[in-house]
Design an enzyme around this catalytic site. Structure first.
Site, mmCIF file in Angstrom:
data_model
loop_
_atom_site.group_PDB
_atom_site.id
_atom_site.type_symbol
_atom_site.label_atom_id
_atom_site.label_comp_id
_atom_site.label_asym_id
_atom_site.label_seq_id
_atom_site.Cartn_x
_atom_site.Cartn_y
_atom_site.Cartn_z
ATOM 1 N N ASP A 12 0.819 -1.211 0.000
ATOM 2 C CA ASP A 12 0.000 0.000 0.000
ATOM 3 C C ASP A 12 0.857 1.266 0.000
ATOM 4 O O ASP A 12 0.519 2.249 -0.676
ATOM 5 C CB ASP A 12 -0.934 0.002 1.214
ATOM 6 C CG ASP A 12 -2.023 -1.045 1.113
ATOM 7 O OD1 ASP A 12 -2.258 -1.550 -0.007
ATOM 8 O OD2 ASP A 12 -2.633 -1.388 2.147
ATOM 9 N N HIS B 185 4.027 -15.714 -3.103
ATOM 10 C CA HIS B 185 4.504 -15.472 -4.458
ATOM 11 C C HIS B 185 3.893 -16.416 -5.493
ATOM 12 O O HIS B 185 3.350 -15.984 -6.516
ATOM 13 C CB HIS B 185 6.027 -15.586 -4.461
ATOM 14 C CG HIS B 185 6.705 -15.095 -5.691
ATOM 15 N ND1 HIS B 185 7.069 -15.922 -6.722
ATOM 16 C CD2 HIS B 185 7.107 -13.856 -6.044
ATOM 17 C CE1 HIS B 185 7.665 -15.211 -7.663
ATOM 18 N NE2 HIS B 185 7.707 -13.948 -7.277
ATOM 19 N N SER C 171 8.211 -10.865 -11.847
ATOM 20 C CA SER C 171 7.465 -12.077 -11.467
ATOM 21 C C SER C 171 6.008 -11.985 -11.872
ATOM 22 O O SER C 171 5.362 -12.996 -12.137
ATOM 23 C CB SER C 171 7.522 -12.280 -9.954
ATOM 24 O OG SER C 171 8.687 -12.910 -9.562
#
Length: 625
Positions: free
Chosen positions: A342, A382, A568
Site C-alpha cells: 500500500d 509469491h 514475477s
C-alpha cells in the site's frame, strides 16, 4: 536466488552493490582492456575496524574506506573499457557518494551528470540525482535555515518534472523514505554482517554498500521529514492525475465452451494454494490423494496436483508450504507485507499506517526478525499470486504445481558444489516431469546469478582467497546453468516463460540464469507499468517482450487480493497469453506460440531502442485467422 519478487522497497539495497571477479592487476595501459562480463573485473578487498554496524556510524573510519574504494573504482575506470551502463552507473553513483562524504561538491555534480547521461529509462532519467542536486543547491547558500532551503530547492526541482512520467517513481521514493530510519539501516547491517565480518575484511561489494549506508545516515535521514513532505505535496497536488492504463483495453478473457481445449500450465514457483483453483488444476488420476504412497511409481509421493522440493532439493509433499513461526507473528508479517504494498501505491490504509508507526520505533535488535518474517510471507504468497495471473480469464487452464523453496533468512547458507549438483538434479527432474505430463507452457519467475553466489561465499568465509572464491562461485553457478540449459533444450515441446529479473541490470553481462538463455522454447519477459513504460526495476539485455509488472492484482493464499510489482508478475501475464493461444489452437507448436506473442506485440521506441509490449487481443486475433 529468486528473481522478480514483489519489491518491498525497504531502502536497504545498500549491501548489494555489484561486484567483481577473477583477479589480475595491470599498470595503466595505453589501451583499455575490453570488459565482456561483470566477473572480469578484478576483486578489491578492504579492512574496516570493529563491527560493520558500528563502522557506518564512525565518520572518520568511513572516510578512510571511502578514499580506498574511490581510488580502486577510478583505477578500474581508467584500466577497463566498460560498455555496460549498469556497471558505469554503479561506479559513478558510488563515486558521487564518496565525493559527498568528502565534501567535494563539484565532483558530486560531475558524477551525478554522468549517471543521468547513462540512464535510459525516461522516468529514472528525470529523477536521477534530483535530491542530491537540491541538497547541493541548499548548501551553496550558507547562513540561513538549511532544511528550509533544501525543502525549497527540492520543491522547485520536483515542480519542474512532468508528473505523468514520474508519478510512480515519486510514490516509490516516498514509500522508501517513510520507512527509512537509523535503526532499520543499522539493524539490517547488524543482522546480516556483524556476525560474519569478524576479521574486518570486506569485498568492494560490501564496502560500497557500507558507504551507502553511512551516506544515508549522515546525509539523507537528517532531511527525511523535508523529503517526505515535498514528495507528499506533489502527490497531493496531483491526486486526480493518473497514468493511462493500457492493459484493460488489450486483454481478452476466454469464454467456457466445448471448443476450448484444456492446456496444462506449469507453475514452477514457491507453491500454490490449490483450494483457490479447484476447476483449473491438473490432476494426476493415477495417484490416490493423501495416502502417503507413490501410487503411480513415478518417484513422487502424493503428486496429485504436482511435485514439491524443500530448500535443499529433497522431495516433499504438498502444493503449498507451511509458514514457520507463531500465528500472531505470521499475521503481523502478513499485515506488514500489505502495508509495504500500500505504501508503494501511496494508499493510506490502516496497514500502511501501522507499518510506518512500527518501523519508526522498531529497535535495531528486532530488525532481523521483522525482515525475515515479511520475507517468509512474501515467498509464501509469491507462487499463488503468479498462479492467479497465469490462470485469469482462461477456463481451459490446468495448473500443474512444481513447488520450490526460497530461503527467507537474512544470512544465506554456504553454497557448495554438492548442493549445486543436488539442485541441478532437481531441476532436471522437474523438466522431465513437465514433459511426462503434457505441460505446454511453464512459468519461471525466479533465477540465480553469479554475484549472489560469490556474496554468500564471502559472508560464510568460504572459498579461500577472493580469487579462489570467485572460481568456486563460477563452478557452482555453471553446474546449475548447464543442467537447466540442457534440460530445457531437451524439452522443445514446452515453452518456458522466464522473468527477466528485478535488478535493473543486463542479465547477460551480469551472468544471470535462466533469463540469459537464448532458445527457441524460452521467452524472456521484462516489466512495464500500467501505461507501458519500463519499470525502474526491470532487468534487460535479453528481453523478448514486456508485460504489465506494476501493481498487478491477484490472489494470495487464503484468497485475499493484493497488488504486487515485479517481473514475477509480468512473466505470468505472458504465460496467460500462451495458455489462451493453446486453449484455442492446441496444434500450435512452441515456436508458433512464441512467434504469435511477438508478432502481436506493440513496438515502442524508448531512448532509441525498440521494445515490444504484449497485446493479448491482437495476438489472439492473429491466431484465429
Amino acid at each position: 536466488m529468486r528473481l522478480g519478487t514483489p519489491g518491498l522497497y525497504l531502502g536497504l539495497s545498500l549491501l548489494l552493490v555489484a561486484g567483481a571477479s577473477p583477479a589480475f592487476s595491470v599498470d595503466a595501459p595505453a589501451k583499455k582492456i575490453e570488459l565482456k562480463k561483470l566477473s572480469d573485473l578484478p576483486p578489491h578487498t578492504y579492512v574496516i575496524p570493529g563491527k560493520p554496524s558500528a563502522f557506518v556510524q564512525d565518520p572518520a573510519a568511513v572516510r578512510i574506506l571511502a578514499a580506498a574504494v574511490g581510488k580502486d573504482l577510478q583505477k578500474d575506470l581508467d584500466t577497463y573499457d566498460i560498455q555496460d551502463k549498469t556497471t558505469l552507473k554503479r561506479f559513478h553513483g558510488t563515486l558521487a557518494i564518496i565525493a559527498m562524504l568528502e565534501g567535494k561538491e563539484a565532483e558530486v555534480r560531475a558524477h551525478l551528470a554522468t549517471v543521468k547521461g547513462l540512464e535510459d529509462k525516461p522516468a529514472q532519467k528525470l529523477m536521477s540525482g534530483l535530491m542530491l542536486g537540491a541538497y547541493l543547491d541548499a548548501k551553496a547558500n550558507p547562513g540561513g535555515d538549511f532544511k528550509a532551503a533544501f525543502r525549497k530547492a527540492l520543491d522547485k526541482a520536483l515542480a519542474a518534472l512532468p508528473y505523468q512520467e514520474v508519478q510512480d517513481a515519486i510514490k516509490g521514493q516516498k514509500a522508501a523514505m517513510e520507512i527509512g530510519s537509523a535503526n532499520l539501516i543499522t539493524g539490517q547491517i547488524a543482522a546480516s554482517l556483524d556476525p560474519v565480518i569478524t576479521d574486518g575484511k570486506i569485498s568492494q561489494d560490501l564496502g560500497g554498500g557500507l558507504l551507502g549506508a553511512a551516506f544515508q545516515l549522515e546525509t539523507i535521514l537528517p532531511v527525511k521529514a523535508e523529503i517526505v513532505a515535498s514528495l507528499t505535496a506533489v502527490l497531493d497536488a496531483n491526486r486526480t492525475a493518473r497514468k493511462a492504463d493500457i492493459w484493460a483495453g488489450r486483454d481478452e478473457a476466454l469464454k467456457a465452451s466445448a471448443s476450448l481445449h484444456p492446456v496444462v500450465i506449469g507453475i514452477w514457483d514457491s507453491g500454490t494454494d490449490v483450494a483457490l483453483f479447484k476447476d483449473r488444476l491438473w490432476v494426476n488420476r493415477k495417484e490416490v490423494p493423501g495416502n502417503a504412497k507413490d501410487d503411480d511409481r513415478n518417484g513422487f509421493v502424493d503428486d496429485v496436483n504436482g511435485i514439491a522440493w524443500d530448500l535443499h532439493s529433497n522431495k516433499v509433499v504438498g502444493p503449498l508450504a507451511t509458514l514457520e513461526g507463531k500465528p500472531e507473528k505470521i499475521q503481523a508479517a502478513k499485515a506488514s507485507l500489505k502495508g509495504f504494498v500500500d505504501l508503494q501505491a501511496n494508499v493510506d490504509s490502516p496497514e500502511a499506517g501501522a507499518l510506518k508507526k512500527l518501523l519508526s520505533t522498531l529497535p535495531a535488535a528486532e530488525v532481523k526478525d521483522f525482515i525475515e518474517g515479511v520475507s517468509q510471507v512474501s515467498n509464501y504468497s509469491h507462487g499463488t499470486h503468479v498462479s492467479g495471473i497465469a490462470a485469469k480469464g482462461n477456463p481451459a487452464a490446468r495448473l500443474l504445481v512444481d513447488r520450490i523453496t526460497f530461503d527467507y533468512h537474512v544470512h544465506p547458507e554456504t553454497p557448495t558444489l554438492e548442493q549445486a549438483a543436488k539442485d541441478a538434479a532437481a531441476m532436471v527432474q522437474s523438466v522431465a516431469y513437465f514433459k511426462a505430463h503434457g505441460v505446454r507452457v511453464v512459468n519461471m519467475s525466479w533465477g540465480g546469478d553469479l554475484k549472489s553466489i560469490d556474496h554468500a561465499l564471502e559472508l560464510n568465509h568460504a572459498g579461500g582467497t577472493p580469487e579462489e572464491r570467485r572460481l568456486l562461485a563460477k563452478k557452482i553457478y555453471d553446474i546449475g546453468y548447464k543442467a537447466l540449459d540442457k534440460a530445457i533444450t531437451a524439452a522443445p515441446g514446452v515453452l518456458f516463460v522466464v522473468a527477466a529479473g528485478n535488478s535493473n541490470n543486463d542479465v547477460k553481462f551480469d551472468e544471470v540464469f535462466p533469463s540469459s538463455f537464448r532458445k527457441p522454447n524460452v521467452l524472456i519477459v521484462g516489466a512495464v507499468d500500467q501505461a507501458g513504460d519500463q519499470t525502474s526495476f526491470t532487468s534487460f539485455g535479453n528481453v523478448d517482450v514486456f508485460a504489465n509488472g506494476f501493481e498487478v492484482e491477484s490472489c494470495v493464499p487464503g484468497g485475499e487480493l493484493m497488488k504486487f510489482s515485479g517481473t514475477s508478475m509480468a512473466a505470468p501475464n505472458v504465460t496467460n497469453l500462451a495458455g489462451k493461444l493453446l486453449a484455442l489452437k492446441p496444434a500450435l507448436g512452441t515456436q508458433a506460440v512464441k512467434d504469435l506473442i511477438i508478432k502481436g506485440a506493440e513496438e515502442k521506441v524508448v531512448a532509441g531502442k525498440t521494445i515490444r509490449l504484449i497485446h493479448p487481443a491482437r495476438t489472439l486475433e492473429l491466431a484465429r485467422h
